[in-house]
Design a protein around this motif. Structure first.
Motif, mmCIF file in Angstrom:
data_model
loop_
_atom_site.group_PDB
_atom_site.id
_atom_site.type_symbol
_atom_site.label_atom_id
_atom_site.label_comp_id
_atom_site.label_asym_id
_atom_site.label_seq_id
_atom_site.Cartn_x
_atom_site.Cartn_y
_atom_site.Cartn_z
ATOM 1 N N ASP A 171 0.947 -1.348 -0.063
ATOM 2 C CA ASP A 171 -0.391 -0.020 0.053
ATOM 3 C C ASP A 171 1.347 1.049 0.530
ATOM 4 O O ASP A 171 0.477 2.518 -0.795
ATOM 5 C CB ASP A 171 -0.754 -0.002 1.311
ATOM 6 C CG ASP A 171 -2.199 -1.232 1.377
ATOM 7 O OD1 ASP A 171 -2.484 -1.642 0.502
ATOM 8 O OD2 ASP A 171 -2.759 -1.392 2.059
ATOM 9 N N LEU A 172 2.000 1.067 0.276
ATOM 10 C CA LEU A 172 3.021 2.863 0.707
ATOM 11 C C LEU A 172 4.265 2.457 -0.650
ATOM 12 O O LEU A 172 4.398 3.928 -0.520
ATOM 13 C CB LEU A 172 3.890 1.953 1.472
ATOM 14 C CG LEU A 172 3.523 1.797 3.181
ATOM 15 C CD1 LEU A 172 4.490 1.970 3.824
ATOM 16 C CD2 LEU A 172 3.025 3.880 3.537
ATOM 17 N N SER A 207 0.469 7.890 3.083
ATOM 18 C CA SER A 207 2.039 7.703 3.539
ATOM 19 C C SER A 207 1.223 8.985 4.963
ATOM 20 O O SER A 207 0.655 10.129 4.332
ATOM 21 C CB SER A 207 3.191 7.818 3.119
ATOM 22 O OG SER A 207 3.858 8.600 3.822
ATOM 23 N N GLU A 250 6.223 3.841 8.814
ATOM 24 C CA GLU A 250 5.273 3.164 8.385
ATOM 25 C C GLU A 250 4.774 2.014 8.243
ATOM 26 O O GLU A 250 3.852 1.170 7.809
ATOM 27 C CB GLU A 250 5.514 4.078 6.930
ATOM 28 C CG GLU A 250 5.660 5.114 7.046
ATOM 29 C CD GLU A 250 4.532 6.186 6.540
ATOM 30 O OE1 GLU A 250 2.868 6.312 6.102
ATOM 31 O OE2 GLU A 250 5.219 7.105 5.483
ATOM 32 N N THR A 251 5.854 0.959 8.034
ATOM 33 C CA THR A 251 5.662 -0.507 7.919
ATOM 34 C C THR A 251 5.097 -0.949 8.897
ATOM 35 O O THR A 251 4.719 -1.788 8.156
ATOM 36 C CB THR A 251 7.044 -0.904 6.748
ATOM 37 O OG1 THR A 251 7.164 -0.357 5.380
ATOM 38 C CG2 THR A 251 6.616 -2.697 6.642
ATOM 39 N N ASN A 270 1.474 0.137 10.405
ATOM 40 C CA ASN A 270 0.946 -0.487 9.055
ATOM 41 C C ASN A 270 0.321 -2.472 9.300
ATOM 42 O O ASN A 270 -0.640 -2.069 9.173
ATOM 43 C CB ASN A 270 1.351 -0.092 7.575
ATOM 44 C CG ASN A 270 1.062 0.797 7.247
ATOM 45 O OD1 ASN A 270 0.136 1.304 7.356
ATOM 46 N ND2 ASN A 270 1.543 1.300 5.781
ATOM 47 N N TYR A 305 -1.495 -2.031 12.314
ATOM 48 C CA TYR A 305 -2.672 -1.577 12.269
ATOM 49 C C TYR A 305 -3.963 -2.239 11.427
ATOM 50 O O TYR A 305 -4.452 -2.979 12.265
ATOM 51 C CB TYR A 305 -3.046 -0.288 11.577
ATOM 52 C CG TYR A 305 -4.236 -0.253 10.726
ATOM 53 C CD1 TYR A 305 -4.969 0.515 11.480
ATOM 54 C CD2 TYR A 305 -4.550 -0.561 9.851
ATOM 55 C CE1 TYR A 305 -6.798 0.977 11.158
ATOM 56 C CE2 TYR A 305 -6.056 -0.587 9.151
ATOM 57 C CZ TYR A 305 -6.820 0.546 10.275
ATOM 58 O OH TYR A 305 -8.427 0.445 9.971
ATOM 59 N N TYR A 306 -3.357 -2.976 10.454
ATOM 60 C CA TYR A 306 -4.176 -4.331 10.141
ATOM 61 C C TYR A 306 -4.429 -5.325 11.013
ATOM 62 O O TYR A 306 -5.484 -5.911 10.862
ATOM 63 C CB TYR A 306 -3.420 -4.627 8.338
ATOM 64 C CG TYR A 306 -3.394 -3.719 7.563
ATOM 65 C CD1 TYR A 306 -4.390 -3.851 7.399
ATOM 66 C CD2 TYR A 306 -2.580 -3.366 6.576
ATOM 67 C CE1 TYR A 306 -5.043 -2.568 6.126
ATOM 68 C CE2 TYR A 306 -2.818 -2.334 5.946
ATOM 69 C CZ TYR A 306 -4.194 -1.880 4.887
ATOM 70 O OH TYR A 306 -4.278 -1.176 4.241
ATOM 71 N N SER A 327 -6.868 -1.059 1.264
ATOM 72 C CA SER A 327 -6.323 0.879 1.409
ATOM 73 C C SER A 327 -7.046 1.940 1.028
ATOM 74 O O SER A 327 -6.818 2.811 2.223
ATOM 75 C CB SER A 327 -4.982 0.916 0.853
ATOM 76 O OG SER A 327 -5.327 0.548 -0.925
ATOM 77 N N ARG A 369 -7.660 5.758 9.785
ATOM 78 C CA ARG A 369 -6.661 5.743 10.900
ATOM 79 C C ARG A 369 -7.036 7.974 10.596
ATOM 80 O O ARG A 369 -6.761 7.740 12.260
ATOM 81 C CB ARG A 369 -4.897 5.180 9.564
ATOM 82 C CG ARG A 369 -5.206 3.928 9.768
ATOM 83 C CD ARG A 369 -3.795 4.190 9.216
ATOM 84 N NE ARG A 369 -3.131 4.986 7.616
ATOM 85 C CZ ARG A 369 -2.704 5.353 7.507
ATOM 86 N NH1 ARG A 369 -1.756 4.474 7.358
ATOM 87 N NH2 ARG A 369 -2.325 6.092 6.061
#
Length: 335
Positions: A49-50, A57, A94-95, A98, A101-102, A238, A245
């Motif tokens: 997604d990034l 981002s 961020e990786t 994320n 989060y998932y 995504s 978020r």
């Protein structure tokens, strides 16, 4: 166990480099850093997604495949602190964020579906002794144009049901709901006192249950159906995760600003429920229809009910704009 790291001065030559060390670090630390880099690389080499997605981002960075490949070139030998440059650090952060989060979102989503399955088995199988008057209405209702099965129990007021039926026809024409009901769900009008809810959706049965005396939950439950009835759950894709978020962030900000101790206590108790992706999706749909499209209907709540104790944040301009952007595109894309 320790690993020596050299600081190589410009005047160093191949002959004298071995003698200059500036930092001693544990092997466990280095292995940890390598694992983090490996995790980041693997998670961004296939359908990430990034990558090439500035909107996703948090830092609004445009990460590319070249940035991902650069992770493999990070050197620990010629630096005082073995860390990559700023952009790659952001990619790593961020990786991991994320992935967290998932992982949390999937757990909450599965809990929602598991609980709904349990509740259905306990309370919402079709009643065996429905009066003939109700059965006749069930067989001839215009709701059957959009729903695979309609049930009204013996406690439902037929006059009120007919009014609701007419209102649905008007709402359907206005919002073009039929295209969101191609996977025809069941529709059951019941008294839901035991569940302490005005409506409930059972994804494994594609079943919407509504308390006819509180039909304002209808669009919320329909939101769950739109989200969960397709091949992919929309609230885990995504483009919605970006919105989710922000919504959750504003929920937390609203809680932090709240001065009511009981409200804060209740919100924290129900936080996981309010953060469940499909619950965020359904509430965003309500906000879109009520606060943005100004739809007035007994199938929708009043805007004054959008409060923290109901899982609604203070709606900032940014959140409002992003809700409008997402649902306008979603409804346009549904054929």
């Amino acid at each position: 166990r320790r690993v020596l790291f050299r600081s190589v001065a410009p005047t160093d030559t191949p002959e004298n480099k071995l003698g200059k060390y500036s930092k001693i670090m544990s092997l466990e630390y280095i292995i940890g850093v390598i694992k983090v880099i490996e995790f980041t690389y693997k998670n961004n080499t296939h359908n990430s997604d990034l990558i090439n997605n500035v909107e996703f981002s948090v830092f609004k960075e445009n990460y590319t495949e070249t940035d991902v490949d650069e992770l493999l070139n990070i050197s620990f030998i010629d630096t005082r602190v073995p860390l990559p440059k700023s952009k790659l650090l952001k990619l790593i952060v961020e990786t991991i964020s994320n992935a967290k989060y998932y992982q949390s979102a999937l757990i909450l989503q599965e809990k929602y579906k598991s609980k709904s399955k349990s509740d259905y088995a306990k309370s919402f199988e079709t009643k065996k002794n429905i009066p003939q008057k109700q059965l006749q209405v069930m067989r001839n209702t215009t709701f059957l144009k959009n729903f695979s099965f309609v049930e009204i129990d013996e406690l439902v007021d037929i006059k009120k049901f007919n009014l609701i039926q007419k209102e649905f026809f008007i709402l359907n024409e206005s919002l073009k709901l039929s295209k969101y009901l191609k996977n025809k769900p069941e529709l059951r009008f019941r008294r839901l006192g035991k569940l302490k809810a005005d409506g409930v959706y059972y994804p494994f049965k594609k079943c919407i249950c509504i308390d006819i005396n509180n039909a304002h939950s209808f669009m919320h439950e329909l939101g769950h159906h739109i989200d969960l009835s397709g091949e992919n759950e929309l609230s885990l894709q995504s483009d919605f995760v970006i919105l989710a978020r922000e919504y959750i962030k504003e929920l937390e900000n609203t809680c932090n600003r709240c001065n009511n101790a009981e409200t804060i206590k209740y919100y924290k108790k129900e936080r996981n429920y309010f953060h469940t992706p499909t619950e965020v999706f359904a509430r965003c749909l309500e906000i879109y229809l009520v606060s943005i499209k100004n739809v007035i209907s007994s199938f929708l709540p009043d805007e004054s009910s959008f409060k923290l104790e109901g899982g609604y944040p203070s709606i900032t301009n940014s959140l409002k704009n992003n809700i409008e952007k997402y649902f306008s595109k979603l409804f346009k894309d549904i054929p």
